[in-house]
Design an enzyme around this catalytic site. Structure first.
Site, short mmCIF file in Angstrom:
data_model
loop_
_atom_site.label_atom_id
_atom_site.label_comp_id
_atom_site.label_asym_id
_atom_site.label_seq_id
_atom_site.Cartn_x
_atom_site.Cartn_y
_atom_site.Cartn_z
NE ARG A 1 13.34 -4.25 3.38
CZ ARG A 1 14.18 -3.71 2.62
NH1 ARG A 1 13.96 -3.23 1.62
NH2 ARG A 1 15.50 -3.33 3.25
CG HIS B 1 15.49 -5.49 -3.37
ND1 HIS B 1 15.09 -5.98 -2.43
CD2 HIS B 1 15.93 -4.22 -2.97
CE1 HIS B 1 15.19 -5.23 -1.42
NE2 HIS B 1 15.77 -4.01 -1.73
P1 NDP Z 1 13.31 6.10 7.32
O1 NDP Z 1 13.41 5.60 8.54
O2 NDP Z 1 14.20 7.24 7.23
O3 NDP Z 1 11.81 6.90 7.12
C1 NDP Z 1 10.70 6.19 7.46
C2 NDP Z 1 9.48 7.20 7.20
O4 NDP Z 1 8.11 6.14 7.34
C3 NDP Z 1 9.46 8.04 8.26
O5 NDP Z 1 9.00 9.43 7.45
C4 NDP Z 1 8.31 7.61 9.21
O6 NDP Z 1 7.69 8.71 9.93
C5 NDP Z 1 7.52 7.06 8.19
N1 NDP Z 1 6.64 5.97 8.96
C6 NDP Z 1 7.24 4.85 9.72
N2 NDP Z 1 6.43 4.09 10.46
C7 NDP Z 1 5.30 4.83 9.91
C8 NDP Z 1 3.88 4.52 10.23
N3 NDP Z 1 3.26 3.42 11.00
N4 NDP Z 1 2.74 5.40 9.78
C9 NDP Z 1 3.12 6.53 9.07
N5 NDP Z 1 4.39 6.94 8.50
C10 NDP Z 1 5.41 5.99 9.08
O7 NDP Z 1 13.73 5.18 6.12
P2 NDP Z 1 14.14 5.65 4.78
O8 NDP Z 1 13.61 6.67 4.22
O9 NDP Z 1 15.64 5.54 4.85
O10 NDP Z 1 13.77 4.20 4.03
C11 NDP Z 1 12.47 3.85 3.97
C12 NDP Z 1 12.43 2.22 3.27
O11 NDP Z 1 12.82 2.14 1.95
C13 NDP Z 1 13.47 1.17 3.88
O12 NDP Z 1 13.08 0.83 5.31
C14 NDP Z 1 13.56 0.08 2.82
O13 NDP Z 1 12.55 -0.95 3.46
C15 NDP Z 1 13.28 0.86 1.51
N6 NDP Z 1 14.58 0.75 0.69
C16 NDP Z 1 14.24 0.06 -0.24
C17 NDP Z 1 15.25 0.13 -1.13
C18 NDP Z 1 15.28 -0.45 -2.57
O14 NDP Z 1 16.26 -0.61 -3.25
N7 NDP Z 1 14.22 -0.97 -3.08
C19 NDP Z 1 16.58 0.87 -1.00
C20 NDP Z 1 16.68 1.42 0.25
C21 NDP Z 1 15.56 1.40 1.18
P3 NDP Z 1 8.30 9.75 10.78
O15 NDP Z 1 9.14 10.46 9.85
O16 NDP Z 1 7.30 10.64 11.32
O17 NDP Z 1 9.09 8.92 11.79
C1 OXD Z 2 17.79 -1.20 1.57
C2 OXD Z 2 17.49 -1.80 0.26
O1 OXD Z 2 17.12 -1.31 2.68
O2 OXD Z 2 18.31 -2.04 -0.48
O3 OXD Z 2 18.88 -0.32 1.59
O4 OXD Z 2 16.35 -2.40 0.36
#
Ligand code: NDP
Ligand code: OXD
Length: 309
Positions: free
Chosen positions: A224, A272
């Site tokens: 983000r 995005h």
């Molecule tokens: P998930 O919720 O599946 O995974 C999040 C990961 O981040 C987990 O491994 C989690 O750790 C880790 N995490 C969260 N908080 C912390 C912290 N404070 N310190 C260390 N590690 C942390 O999310 P997704 O993989 O599905 O998606 C991630 C992000 O990608 C979305 O939230 C979105 O913002 C972005 N996104 C962007 C898109 C784009 O087109 N640009 C499309 C889709 C998503 P743990 O495993 O230990 O819980």
């Molecule tokens: C999502 C994105 O969160 O597109 O799926 O950013």
């Protein structure tokens, strides 16, 4: 009955048409034409205007139309006990992996440098590290990060990842928690951000983080825009601490025309699009979630509101 919040373009229009085809027995309503708010049981939302979701007293489920849920959780008037589920199709992660892979390879092959040299008409071969020396760090090893890390590893790059809790992923050097953050960063030639936006991760792409990377590292931000402190990025590029940045997400979207990122020679901007849910997958996810509500089956991909993701 469902309400769709903020249908802004043809993607949403097509989505609603497909949903109506799949489940013609459901009364689909499109924001703002929601009728009696008491009749709405499920909301599909991407970026609902603040205060909207509290309007529906009989809500059973909020379905995020994105993998990220920061847009929904930012609403302090969100009804407290309604479950929130999010979009996590495998294909979305594969699309993300394609985006990250091409950006990582562009960093490794020094595409930004050669673009500059081309403008100067200079024939100047540059050093490029071999795959094993070129360490890629992935912030976040969730649904997206894990698949991205694994795909990068299959093309022979050295990959490490950082998450909140400990992980064991074949071929990936896993780090976790704040104590291991700097050790994780210390060898990353490219830092890929795939964290969710939470109070703990907001602003994590900062001067302190960049300073802990090797000199002339690259940043790929697909999480983000609010993860990044924009002024710190500009300073790090100016000082050479960072060699370039591939940015898909921004503090303000669309990125304002006057924003310095547009014309920065070492920044690549995309609007995005790193992973946009394919309509078929999004329809499957919504239809499946509705069936679960109807049959009382456990919901999938629920968000932990306390963690913020
Ligand atoms: P998930 O919720 O599946 O995974 C999040 C990961 O981040 C987990 O491994 C989690 O750790 C880790 N995490 C969260 N908080 C912390 C912290 N404070 N310190 C260390 N590690 C942390 O999310 P997704 O993989 O599905 O998606 C991630 C992000 O990608 C979305 O939230 C979105 O913002 C972005 N996104 C962007 C898109 C784009 O087109 N640009 C499309 C889709 C998503 P743990 O495993 O230990 O819980
Ligand atoms: C999502 C994105 O969160 O597109 O799926 O950013």
């Amino acid at each position: 009955m469902l309400a769709e919040i903020e249908p802004t373009d043809t993607w949403f229009t097509e989505l609603i048409a497909r949903l109506k085809q799949h489940r013609s027995n459901i009364d689909w309503r499109v924001w703002p034409e929601v009728g009696d708010p008491k009749e709405i049981e499920i909301v599909l939302a991407w970026y609902p205007p603040l205060g909207t979701l509290q309007m529906f007293p009989n809500l059973k489920l909020i379905l995020s139309l994105g993998a990220g849920v920061d847009h929904i959780l930012q609403d302090s008037s969100l009804p407290p006990d309604v479950p929130i589920a999010r979009l996590v199709p495998n294909k979305l992660a594969l699309q993300m992996a394609d985006y990250v892979m091409q950006s990582v390879l562009a960093c490794k092959c020094r595409v930004i440098d050669y673009r500059d040299l081309q403008q100067l008409r200079r024939w100047n071969p540059l050093f490029t590290p071999n795959r094993y020396q070129f360490i890629v760090g992935v912030l976040g090893l969730g649904a997206m990060g894990r698949i991205v890390a694994q795909r990068l590893s299959t093309i022979g790059l050295s990959v490490r990842g950082w998450s909140q809790s400990p992980k064991e992923i074949e071929g990936i050097d896993c780090f976790f928690g704040n104590e291991q953050f700097n050790a994780f960063l210390s060898k990353c030639c490219v830092l890929v951000n795939l964290l969710p936006l939470t109070t703990a991760t907001k602003g994590i792409l900062s001067h302190a983080t960049f300073a802990a990377l090797p000199q002339a590292a690259y940043l790929i931000n697909v999480g983000r825009g609010q993860h990044l402190i924009e002024a710190d990025l500009l300073k790090a590029l100016e000082s050479g601490q960072l060699a370039g940045a591939y940015l898909d997400v921004f503090n303000t979207e669309p990125l304002p025309r006057e924003h310095p990122f547009w014309s920065h020679p070492r920044i690549v901007v995309t609007p995005h699009v790193a992973a946009v849910g394919a309509l078929d997958d999004v329809v499957d996810y919504i239809i499946d979630a509705i069936a679960r509500i109807e049959t009382g089956s456990p919901l999938k991909n629920l968000v932990d509101r306390n963690q913020g993701y």
